[in-house]
Each structure stands twice: as structure tokens, then as C-alpha cells.
Enzyme design. Sequence first.
Site, short mmCIF file in Angstrom:
data_model
loop_
_atom_site.label_atom_id
_atom_site.label_comp_id
_atom_site.label_asym_id
_atom_site.label_seq_id
_atom_site.Cartn_x
_atom_site.Cartn_y
_atom_site.Cartn_z
N LYS A 99 0.84 -1.21 0.00
CA LYS A 99 0.00 0.00 0.00
C LYS A 99 0.87 1.26 0.00
O LYS A 99 0.63 2.21 -0.76
CB LYS A 99 -0.92 -0.02 1.22
CG LYS A 99 -1.62 1.26 1.52
CD LYS A 99 -2.61 1.64 0.44
CE LYS A 99 -2.88 3.11 0.46
NZ LYS A 99 -4.23 3.50 0.20
N CYS A 123 -3.01 10.95 1.34
CA CYS A 123 -2.38 9.68 0.98
C CYS A 123 -0.99 9.90 0.42
O CYS A 123 0.01 9.61 1.06
CB CYS A 123 -3.25 8.95 -0.03
SG CYS A 123 -4.95 8.78 0.51
N ARG A 167 -8.18 19.01 2.52
CA ARG A 167 -7.13 18.53 3.42
C ARG A 167 -5.82 18.37 2.67
O ARG A 167 -5.78 17.83 1.58
CB ARG A 167 -7.52 17.17 4.03
CG ARG A 167 -8.64 17.27 5.04
CD ARG A 167 -8.97 15.92 5.59
NE ARG A 167 -9.46 15.03 4.55
CZ ARG A 167 -9.65 13.73 4.71
NH1 ARG A 167 -9.36 13.15 5.85
NH2 ARG A 167 -10.12 12.99 3.73
N1 SAJ Z 1 -1.29 14.70 -9.00
C1 SAJ Z 1 -0.37 15.40 -9.76
N2 SAJ Z 1 0.03 14.85 -10.95
C2 SAJ Z 1 -0.44 13.67 -11.41
C3 SAJ Z 1 -1.39 12.97 -10.62
C4 SAJ Z 1 -1.79 13.51 -9.43
O1 SAJ Z 1 0.10 16.48 -9.40
O2 SAJ Z 1 -0.03 13.25 -12.50
C5 SAJ Z 1 -1.70 15.24 -7.69
C6 SAJ Z 1 -3.17 15.58 -7.57
O3 SAJ Z 1 -3.45 16.86 -8.06
C7 SAJ Z 1 -3.37 15.46 -6.07
C8 SAJ Z 1 -2.38 14.37 -5.65
O4 SAJ Z 1 -1.50 14.22 -6.74
O5 SAJ Z 1 -3.01 16.68 -5.42
C9 SAJ Z 1 -3.00 13.05 -5.29
O6 SAJ Z 1 -4.07 12.73 -6.18
P1 SAJ Z 1 -4.28 11.28 -6.81
O7 SAJ Z 1 -5.46 11.34 -7.67
O8 SAJ Z 1 -3.02 10.80 -7.43
O9 SAJ Z 1 -4.49 10.31 -5.57
P2 SAJ Z 1 -5.39 10.29 -4.23
O10 SAJ Z 1 -4.53 10.80 -3.11
O11 SAJ Z 1 -6.71 10.92 -4.40
O12 SAJ Z 1 -5.58 8.70 -4.08
C10 SAJ Z 1 -4.43 7.87 -3.99
C11 SAJ Z 1 -4.60 6.71 -4.97
N3 SAJ Z 1 -3.33 6.00 -5.08
C12 SAJ Z 1 -2.81 5.68 -6.30
O13 SAJ Z 1 -3.33 5.98 -7.35
C13 SAJ Z 1 -1.55 4.89 -6.28
C14 SAJ Z 1 -5.71 5.78 -4.48
O14 SAJ Z 1 -5.78 4.61 -5.29
C15 SAJ Z 1 -5.45 5.37 -3.02
O15 SAJ Z 1 -6.46 4.52 -2.52
C16 SAJ Z 1 -5.45 6.64 -2.19
O16 SAJ Z 1 -4.35 7.43 -2.64
C17 SAJ Z 1 -5.28 6.27 -0.73
O17 SAJ Z 1 -6.29 6.29 -0.01
O18 SAJ Z 1 -4.18 5.89 -0.32
#
Ligand code: SAJ
Length: 422
Positions: A207, A261, A326
Amino acid sequence: MNGIKKKICIIGLGYIGLPTAAMFATHGHKIVGVDINKSVVDALNQGKIIIEEPYLDIMVQAAVTSGNLRAQTAPEEADVFIIAVPTPINKDKTADMTYVKSATESIVPYLREGNVVILESTSPPRTVEDLMLPILADSGLKIGEQLLVAHSPERVLPGRILIELVENNRIVGGINQASCEAVRDLYRTFVKGEIFLTDATTAEMCKLMENTFRDVNIALANELAKLCESMGINAWDVIRLSNKHPRVNLHQPGPGVGGHCLAVDPWFIVEKFPDLAKIIRLSRETNDSMPHHVFDRSKSILASVQGKQKITVLGATYKPNIDDIRESPVMELIELFEKDSEIEVNIMDPHVKSHKLLENDLLKAAQDSHLVILGVNHDEFAHVDFVRLKGVMAEPNVLDTRNFWDRKAVQKAGLNYYLLGN
Ligand code: SAJ
């Protein structure tokens, strides 16, 4: 356990616990949801929710109406206990395990022979083995025989939680084979993805590495954005063209990485192995530097403006089309602006319910602004009327941190278009 309806006590009714409770309840299990926050409990018992997630309100209402889901502030006896409490980060970047510890302690008086305990919260490696098992042993039950225990990390993406709960593959890390199989059979109730069995510590590390993988890749994209700004080329072109290669998948740069996360979990590895986890730490630091980078870029765009400068930020959540601010990097950027005596800042975000700087109407928010920053690419910002926007602004500057707007359309309206990574 397959096919047999269970009584499940779910501790923590947040972004993971609540959808999981609703999912089990609508599949026929009897769910007692437990939360220390009485307003969450009261809302749930009326079939209402206080978080934004597509279709969750409908599912919770159905579950409560069916009589299979109710909430209270303390656990009670059940067949299965699922712990889905937050694991936030302390100021010194160590994991705050208070909630996992107190949730585990809270169920001990109710544990009976044949029970199953599952940790869903994202936790540092060895949490089940070193933190939970010693507490669970106080039940007097023989761990692994009379009491089965596993870590099954949630992996759902906010905004798609109900889809991903069902469709994603799931990892079950049991303390022994019996624990693995019991927990696998329980999740099989609604999981359509594959369920892979392993040990608890491996599951914990999986994870953490999933989110670390994404964080490190985003750090690479953010570094590329900074490099391209220095070189005078467009990072988004580099990404688009490099990704034509069959084995390359550059991620997207942005104003930083937020949420509870990606911005948190990699530190759980660094905490345990500070000398080994070098790339992981540097990536976190790179992503954490992005709000400061966007702040500096904004100041340089406004360098010629005399006196007070007004900045309007569109979107404040940590990512698009959700209401969660958050650990939002855009909120950090806004706080940097607030601390600057030369800057007046306000926010327009259709998903955020209340904030002292919030203005509900985009044109009203941008009135007399010297710079509009697109912080989050919410769907609502896809069709901005740039001509009217320019009409209300004091200086015609927009900074797009997401490569979301069409440069030509913005420029045609007479606005100066600045793009992060260009
Ligand atoms: N982000 C970027 N560039 C990208 C992708 C995302 O800057 O190319 C930023 C987003 O704007 C955001 C942050 O990353 O600020 C996180 O967003 P996200 O959509 O990547 O992920 P989370 O935090 O909403 O959810 C993640 C997911 N993990 C993965 O994809 C590996 C989700 O599957 C997990 O269940 C979740 O974390 C968790 O609960 O751990």
C-alpha cells in the site's frame, strides 16, 4: 465465511469506513458503524452523510433504510471488526498512530472466539505485528487460532470510491493462512477484482509503495516543469511526446501533491528507514516545494504592478471535482499569499462549502484582480468566458497550473497566458 451474512463492526466512518460500511450493508451484512464524532453518527442514523462522494448518499440512505446499517459512538460484539481510522502525520513527519491504537484497544472488551479483525488504515510497516497484535492479545484469545487478524489496505480513488471498492484488485495480508482466507471470503461479498493473499507486513508495504510510486513519478514531472521553465520550453509538450514511447508514462506537474495519501504515506517509509529511502524523501521534498514555486512565479508575473496586488485562485481542493481541501497544495499557496503584505487573495471553488476567502461567483471573485490562478481543474472551470473575465480584471494575467485551458482561447480574449512548466 462465503455466503454467510455477518455482523460487522466498522470503526471509523470517514472516506473509507463509510463507503465500506454501506457496501457491506447493501450486500446483506449487518453493520454497526462506530465513530467518535457524534455528528457523523447522528447524520448516518438519519441516512445522511457529511462528505462529498458520488452516489454515496444514495447508497448510505438505502443501507440505513434496509435496517442493515446503524451507527453509534462505541463498538459492540460482532463477528468481524474493521478498523478504518485516519493515520495522519505528525509535524516531524512521523506517523500518528493514536487512532489505530485507540481503535484497537476499544474493541478488545468485545472480542470473542472466532472473531476476525481487519486493519484497513494505511499504516507503517509492521503495524499489525508490533502495534496491534500485543493489544489484541489482551483479549486472552489465541491469536491466529481463536482470533484471526489481517491488513487489507484500501486502494480506492476519492471521486471513484464506490466503483473502485468493487472493481479494484484487493490485497489481504493475514497473520496466517486462516486469517487470509477468512478475510478474502468476506471481501468476496462485493469485490469483483482479484484478491491476492500475502502476509501483513508485505500488504502494509504494498500500500505504501503504490502511493510512493505515484508520488515519485509526480516529483519527476514537477522537476521537469522547473527544468523546462529554465530552458524556455514547454514541459507539457515533452510529456506528451515522451509518452509516445511504449514504456514511458511521465505524470503531470502541478502546484503540488495533496490529499491524505500521497503527501503522507511515503513519509511512513522514510520514518522507518531514513538512510535507505533517499529517492522517496527527495520526491516528497520536491512535491512540497511546488506551492512555493507557484508563489515565486506569481510574484514575478506581478513584478511590474505597483501597490497592492489582487490574486484570485480558482479551485482550492487537493484535486479536481472533490470537496476535500485537506493537505491541499493550493491551500498552502493561498496561505503564502495571505502572509504577503503586498497581496490580497480570494478563492472561488464551487466544491468548497465555506472558507473566509471564498467568493461564490467567478466574475465577482476576479473583479479588479491582477492575476487569476487556475489551481484546480474542476469541470466547472472548463468553460470560462475569458472575454468577460478580462473585462473585470485590473491586469489581464492568468496562470494555469494544470495545462487545462486552451492557450489560444485565453490569448484571443486579450489575456496574458502563463503556464506552469513553460
Ligand atoms: N497529482 C499530480 N500529478 C499527477 C497525478 C496527481 O500532481 O499526475 C496530484 C493531484 O493533483 C493530487 C495528488 O496528486 O493533489 C493526489 O491525487 P491522486 O489522484 O493521485 O491520488 P489520491 O490521493 O486521491 O488517491 C491515492 C490513490 N493511489 C494511487 O493511485 C496509487 C488511491 O488509489 C489510493 O487509494 C489513495 O491514494 C489512498 O487512499 O491511499
